[in-house]
Design a protein around this motif. Structure first.
Motif, PDB file in Angstrom:
ATOM      1  N   SER A 134       8.617  -7.525   7.103  1.00  0.00           N
ATOM      2  CA  SER A 134       8.308  -8.840   6.616  1.00  0.00           C
ATOM      3  C   SER A 134       8.589  -9.178   8.539  1.00  0.00           C
ATOM      4  CB  SER A 134       8.867  -9.300   5.925  1.00  0.00           C
ATOM      5  OG  SER A 134      10.277  -9.430   5.859  1.00  0.00           O
ATOM      6  N   ASP A 135       9.470  -9.075   8.457  1.00  0.00           N
ATOM      7  CA  ASP A 135       9.922  -9.518  10.149  1.00  0.00           C
ATOM      8  C   ASP A 135       9.401  -8.665  11.463  1.00  0.00           C
ATOM      9  OD1 ASP A 135      11.505  -7.567   9.781  1.00  0.00           O
ATOM     10  OD2 ASP A 135      13.176  -7.587  11.173  1.00  0.00           O
ATOM     11  N   PHE A 136       8.103  -7.629  11.183  1.00  0.00           N
ATOM     12  CA  PHE A 136       8.021  -6.663  12.542  1.00  0.00           C
ATOM     13  C   PHE A 136       6.395  -7.572  12.622  1.00  0.00           C
ATOM     14  CE2 PHE A 136       4.705  -3.481  13.810  1.00  0.00           C
ATOM     15  CZ  PHE A 136       4.979  -3.467  15.293  1.00  0.00           C
ATOM     16  N   SER A 137       6.469  -7.639  13.556  1.00  0.00           N
ATOM     17  CA  SER A 137       4.779  -8.081  14.443  1.00  0.00           C
ATOM     18  C   SER A 137       4.220  -6.765  15.719  1.00  0.00           C
ATOM     19  CB  SER A 137       4.854  -9.013  14.853  1.00  0.00           C
ATOM     20  OG  SER A 137       3.698  -9.489  15.311  1.00  0.00           O
ATOM     21  N   PHE A 138       3.044  -6.553  15.602  1.00  0.00           N
ATOM     22  CA  PHE A 138       2.737  -5.904  16.566  1.00  0.00           C
ATOM     23  C   PHE A 138       2.641  -6.870  18.173  1.00  0.00           C
ATOM     24  CE2 PHE A 138       0.466  -3.349  13.337  1.00  0.00           C
ATOM     25  CZ  PHE A 138       1.095  -2.389  13.049  1.00  0.00           C
ATOM     26  N   ILE A 139       2.415  -7.964  17.850  1.00  0.00           N
ATOM     27  CA  ILE A 139       2.634  -9.317  19.144  1.00  0.00           C
ATOM     28  C   ILE A 139       3.827  -9.571  18.612  1.00  0.00           C
ATOM     29  CG2 ILE A 139       1.536 -11.066  19.711  1.00  0.00           C
ATOM     30  CD1 ILE A 139      -0.492  -8.326  19.936  1.00  0.00           C
ATOM     31  N   ASN A 140       4.705  -9.492  20.126  1.00  0.00           N
ATOM     32  CA  ASN A 140       5.397 -10.534  20.445  1.00  0.00           C
ATOM     33  C   ASN A 140       5.339 -12.187  20.572  1.00  0.00           C
ATOM     34  OD1 ASN A 140       4.960 -11.421  22.939  1.00  0.00           O
ATOM     35  ND2 ASN A 140       6.466  -8.928  23.964  1.00  0.00           N
ATOM     36  N   LYS A 141       4.136 -12.746  20.722  1.00  0.00           N
ATOM     37  CA  LYS A 141       3.678 -14.009  20.933  1.00  0.00           C
ATOM     38  C   LYS A 141       2.010 -14.255  21.117  1.00  0.00           C
ATOM     39  CE  LYS A 141       4.158 -12.761  25.304  1.00  0.00           C
ATOM     40  NZ  LYS A 141       4.010 -11.576  25.274  1.00  0.00           N
ATOM     41  N   CYS A 142       2.025 -15.809  20.500  1.00  0.00           N
ATOM     42  CA  CYS A 142       0.339 -15.784  20.480  1.00  0.00           C
ATOM     43  C   CYS A 142       0.130 -16.495  20.938  1.00  0.00           C
ATOM     44  CB  CYS A 142       0.191 -16.064  18.960  1.00  0.00           C
ATOM     45  SG  CYS A 142      -0.945 -17.171  17.665  1.00  0.00           S
ATOM     46  N   GLU A 155       2.659   2.734  11.864  1.00  0.00           N
ATOM     47  CA  GLU A 155       3.001   1.306  12.213  1.00  0.00           C
ATOM     48  C   GLU A 155       2.600   0.862  10.944  1.00  0.00           C
ATOM     49  OE1 GLU A 155      -0.101   1.126  16.005  1.00  0.00           O
ATOM     50  OE2 GLU A 155      -0.609   1.628  14.494  1.00  0.00           O
ATOM     51  N   ILE A 156       1.750   1.584  10.038  1.00  0.00           N
ATOM     52  CA  ILE A 156       1.514   0.986   8.368  1.00  0.00           C
ATOM     53  C   ILE A 156       2.798   0.888   7.671  1.00  0.00           C
ATOM     54  CG2 ILE A 156       1.313   1.896   5.913  1.00  0.00           C
ATOM     55  CD1 ILE A 156      -1.689   4.143   7.155  1.00  0.00           C
ATOM     56  N   VAL A 157       4.054   1.057   7.525  1.00  0.00           N
ATOM     57  CA  VAL A 157       5.141   1.041   7.085  1.00  0.00           C
ATOM     58  C   VAL A 157       5.628  -0.334   8.091  1.00  0.00           C
ATOM     59  CG1 VAL A 157       7.584   1.753   7.122  1.00  0.00           C
ATOM     60  CG2 VAL A 157       5.344   3.499   6.572  1.00  0.00           C
ATOM     61  N   LYS A 158       5.066  -0.638   8.641  1.00  0.00           N
ATOM     62  CA  LYS A 158       5.760  -1.235   9.725  1.00  0.00           C
ATOM     63  C   LYS A 158       5.080  -2.915   9.259  1.00  0.00           C
ATOM     64  CE  LYS A 158       7.973   0.319  13.878  1.00  0.00           C
ATOM     65  NZ  LYS A 158       7.810   0.928  15.265  1.00  0.00           N
ATOM     66  N   VAL A 205       0.335  -1.222  -0.204  1.00  0.00           N
ATOM     67  CA  VAL A 205       0.092   0.293   0.077  1.00  0.00           C
ATOM     68  C   VAL A 205       1.269   1.221   0.129  1.00  0.00           C
ATOM     69  CG1 VAL A 205      -1.900  -1.467   1.226  1.00  0.00           C
ATOM     70  CG2 VAL A 205      -0.593   0.447   2.149  1.00  0.00           C
ATOM     71  N   ASP A 206      -0.069   2.465  -0.365  1.00  0.00           N
ATOM     72  CA  ASP A 206       0.698   3.747  -0.693  1.00  0.00           C
ATOM     73  C   ASP A 206       0.948   4.544   0.921  1.00  0.00           C
ATOM     74  OD1 ASP A 206       1.435   6.534  -0.103  1.00  0.00           O
ATOM     75  OD2 ASP A 206       0.990   6.491  -2.783  1.00  0.00           O
ATOM     76  N   PRO A 207       1.764   4.421   2.007  1.00  0.00           N
ATOM     77  CA  PRO A 207       1.394   4.623   3.200  1.00  0.00           C
ATOM     78  C   PRO A 207       1.017   5.417   3.570  1.00  0.00           C
ATOM     79  CG  PRO A 207       3.359   3.599   3.142  1.00  0.00           C
ATOM     80  CD  PRO A 207       3.181   3.868   1.894  1.00  0.00           C
ATOM     81  N   ASP A 208       1.373   6.510   2.582  1.00  0.00           N
ATOM     82  CA  ASP A 208       0.144   8.304   2.662  1.00  0.00           C
ATOM     83  C   ASP A 208      -1.031   8.401   2.517  1.00  0.00           C
ATOM     84  OD1 ASP A 208       2.838   9.138   3.826  1.00  0.00           O
ATOM     85  OD2 ASP A 208       3.343   9.688   1.198  1.00  0.00           O
ATOM     86  N   LYS A 209      -1.229   7.662   1.468  1.00  0.00           N
ATOM     87  CA  LYS A 209      -3.004   7.720   0.899  1.00  0.00           C
ATOM     88  C   LYS A 209      -2.935   6.884   1.831  1.00  0.00           C
ATOM     89  CE  LYS A 209      -1.556   7.556  -3.933  1.00  0.00           C
ATOM     90  NZ  LYS A 209      -1.744   6.966  -5.586  1.00  0.00           N
ATOM     91  N   LEU A 210      -2.674   5.376   2.059  1.00  0.00           N
ATOM     92  CA  LEU A 210      -3.506   5.133   3.856  1.00  0.00           C
ATOM     93  C   LEU A 210      -4.067   5.799   4.924  1.00  0.00           C
ATOM     94  CD1 LEU A 210      -5.015   2.390   3.801  1.00  0.00           C
ATOM     95  CD2 LEU A 210      -2.967   0.741   4.780  1.00  0.00           C
ATOM     96  N   GLU A 211      -2.666   6.381   4.891  1.00  0.00           N
ATOM     97  CA  GLU A 211      -3.006   7.301   6.060  1.00  0.00           C
ATOM     98  C   GLU A 211      -3.833   8.154   6.291  1.00  0.00           C
ATOM     99  OE1 GLU A 211      -0.493   9.084   9.116  1.00  0.00           O
ATOM    100  OE2 GLU A 211      -0.130   9.495   7.081  1.00  0.00           O
TER     101      GLU A 211
END
Length: 389
Positions: free
Chosen positions: A305-313, A297-300, A265-271
């Motif tokens: 690919s290695d970024f997650s908002f969560i550190n466990k599931c 947050e959008i960029v991450k 996605v385009d981060p600027d457009k989505l924001e």
């Protein structure tokens, strides 16, 4: 009464507060077995039943597309999906084991002519029943039956206004989907029923990143809440790392390594569009939920690919999935846990495959393939603060 209370809470409690309240109430169901069960778990709260892989659409972001003509070749699996009687037997097993919620999905679940019969049986067992559908096959007769059965929730996929929705679905179904929703609303009104709860569900991608706010108007018009989800995807490198982390027997032939022109996605457009959602909701009030906010947050979410908002599931400790052939698997990781044609669900749930899978996942926190799973948005407010020990 529960539904009235829910509507009141939606109106008076801010989204940011609700984001914390709901996950907290669920923690006790899975957290202590996560900590001390050594891979074993209490009976799951929710099981997803994939009653068919056949679908009448060809959504561009769908990792599993099967129509009636290519289903056997595509899946390279069993010749026939489970019959209704087998699904009823499985539902009995799940209910007896302590499962409380069932989610019926596909494919498109209404491609099964016997779906209503299966739903009837699930409701007769006192289970909370949800359906995920594109809505296009909900006729007036189907709507009347869903209301009579008191199905609890129907989630209708909605990707954008008519032109965008049809382009993404690669099928001219917007009008029939909206008609299906109207049939349900009319039947609820005619029978003075609060059920089923209705919601719209939207997957965010490059194809609708500048039209998301239009759904607020549709939701307002029909007084149906709108839930936005970021697209689930993997990359080749994520898949390679996953193969080293956990050896799995694949359950279904799907490819979540989606093309960049859908994901990037385009981060600027989505924001800008996310801000527009907030402004539109002020003029057209309706409940909506979205777990993205800032440009960062959008960029991450879409580019790292290695970024997650969560550190466990914790999902495999409280949820499970069953495919149309009776194969049990834990989540989008798509690993074979057991076959309900050969054993019972309660034996599979705490069997060797599931226990080893949970142990490996707890040790890792997350597998490499997990980072872009949309489930990790849902309860991130609580999951991140719970220690793994």
């Amino acid at each position: 009464m529960r539904h009235i209370a829910r509507d009141i809470i939606r109106k008076i409690v801010p989204n940011s507060v609700r984001e914390y309240i709901t996950p907290i109430t669920r923690v006790s169901e899975y957290y202590f077995s996560y900590l001390f069960g050594s891979g074993r778990a209490n009976p799951p709260n929710t099981v997803v039943l994939e009653v068919t892989y056949i679908c009448n659409c060809h959504c561009k972001m769908c990792p599993l597309y099967v129509n009636e003509e290519n289903v056997k070749d595509h899946l390279d699996m069993k010749d026939e999906e489970l019959p209704a009687d087998k699904w009823k037997s499985i539902i009995d097993e799940l209910s007896d084991f302590g499962v409380r919620n069932l989610i019926f999905t596909g494919g498109e679940p209404f491609m099964r002519k016997d779906l209503l019969d299966i739903l009837d049986h699930a409701k007769s067992r006192g289970l909370y029943v949800s359906i995920i559908t594109n809505g296009s096959l909900v006729t007036q007769e189907v709507a009347a039956r869903l209301v009579s059965l008191k199905v609890d929730n129907v989630s209708v996929s909605l990707d954008g206004p008519k032109e965008i929705h049809n382009k993404i679905r690669q099928k001219d179904i917007f009008d029939s989907a909206m008609q299906g929703v109207d049939f349900l609303l009319e039947e609820k009104k005619r029978k003075k029923s609060e059920l089923p709860d209705l919601q719209f569900s939207c997957v965010i991608s490059t194809m609708n990143q500048t039209s998301l706010s239009e759904l607020i108007k549709i939701g307002h018009e029909k007084q149906i809440p709108v839930y936005y989800h970021r697209i689930t995807f993997t990359t080749y490198s994520m898949e390679q790392m996953m193969d080293r982390e956990y050896s799995r027997e694949m359950v279904k032939a799907e490819d979540q390594n989606l093309p960049a022109n859908l994901v990037n996605v385009d981060p600027d457009k989505l924001e800008s569009e996310l801000n527009k959602i907030k402004e539109t909701a002020k003029r057209y009030p309706v409940f909506y939920s979205i777990f993205l906010g800032s440009h960062k947050e959008i960029v991450k979410a879409f580019y790292k690919s290695d970024f997650s908002f969560i550190n466990k599931c914790f999902y495999p400790w409280n949820n499970s999935r069953i495919n149309p052939y009776g194969i049990v698997y834990p989540c989008s990781i798509n690993a074979h846990m057991g076959d309900l044609n050969k054993g019972r669900f309660d034996s599979i749930w705490n069997g060797v495959n599931y226990v080893n899978f949970r142990r490996r996942l707890k040790k890792k926190g997350l597998f490499s393939i997990c980072s872009k799973c949309c489930v990790l948005d849902k309860d991130r407010s609580v999951w991140n603060i719970l220690p793994r020990i």
